[in-house]
Design a protein around this motif. Sequence first.
Motif, mmCIF file in Angstrom:
data_model
loop_
_atom_site.group_PDB
_atom_site.id
_atom_site.type_symbol
_atom_site.label_atom_id
_atom_site.label_comp_id
_atom_site.label_asym_id
_atom_site.label_seq_id
_atom_site.Cartn_x
_atom_site.Cartn_y
_atom_site.Cartn_z
ATOM 1 N N ASP A 1 13.039 -5.145 -2.126
ATOM 2 C CA ASP A 1 12.057 -6.314 -2.988
ATOM 3 C C ASP A 1 10.747 -6.538 -2.512
ATOM 4 O O ASP A 1 9.567 -6.800 -3.181
ATOM 5 C CB ASP A 1 12.872 -7.620 -3.018
ATOM 6 C CG ASP A 1 14.100 -7.684 -3.901
ATOM 7 O OD1 ASP A 1 14.286 -6.730 -4.901
ATOM 8 O OD2 ASP A 1 15.052 -8.255 -3.815
ATOM 9 N N THR B 1 7.188 -5.540 -4.404
ATOM 10 C CA THR B 1 6.073 -6.788 -4.696
ATOM 11 C C THR B 1 4.678 -5.968 -4.169
ATOM 12 O O THR B 1 3.691 -6.271 -4.658
ATOM 13 C CB THR B 1 6.305 -8.231 -4.011
ATOM 14 O OG1 THR B 1 6.838 -7.849 -2.839
ATOM 15 C CG2 THR B 1 7.542 -8.447 -4.917
ATOM 16 N N ASP C 1 1.475 -5.835 -6.129
ATOM 17 C CA ASP C 1 0.108 -6.301 -5.831
ATOM 18 C C ASP C 1 -0.791 -5.178 -5.485
ATOM 19 O O ASP C 1 -2.240 -5.356 -5.906
ATOM 20 C CB ASP C 1 0.270 -7.106 -4.468
ATOM 21 C CG ASP C 1 1.147 -8.335 -4.719
ATOM 22 O OD1 ASP C 1 1.395 -8.572 -5.949
ATOM 23 O OD2 ASP C 1 1.702 -9.119 -3.611
#
Length: 155
Positions: free
Chosen positions: A120, A124, A128
Motif C-alpha cells: 500500500d 501511494t 504521488d
Amino acid sequence: MADQQHSLRRPTSAASFIQKLRQHAPNSTQLVGFATLVISGGILLLLTGLTLTATVLGLIFLVPIILISSPIWVPLGTLVFIAIAGFLSFFGFGVSAAAAASWLYRYFRGFHPPGSDRVDYARTRMADTASHVKDYAIQYGGYLHGKAKDAAPGA
C-alpha cells in the motif's frame, strides 16, 4: 582433657577432606546419567567404526565394477540428475506461484496478509510521484513546446 575438647571442636585435615568429598560427591541419579552417557557413547563409537569398515570394504569390491560400467553410468546419471532437477524446479515454481496467488487473493479480498502495508505504501508513493510528474509536465510542457517552435519556425 583440653586436647580432646580442642580436637572435637576442630576436625582434623583428613576428616575435613572426607567431609568436603562427601559434599561434592555425585548422587545416584548423576551416576546413572553418566553411566548412560558412557554406554551410549561407546555404542555409537562402535557403530561408527562398523559403518566406516563396511563403506571401505564396499568400495574395495565395487569400484572395479563401477569403473568397468562407467560408460553406462555417466550418461544415465546425467539424465537422472537433469530429470530430478527439472521436477524439483517445476514443483518449486508451482509452490511459489500458488503462494503468490494465495497472497494476492487475500490482499484483494481485504484480509491484509503480511507485507500488505508495504505494498500500500509503495502504491501511494507511485501515485504521488506520477501526479508530481504530470504537474511538472503540464507546467513545463508549454515552455518546451514554445522553444521547439522557436527552433523550427516552420514546424
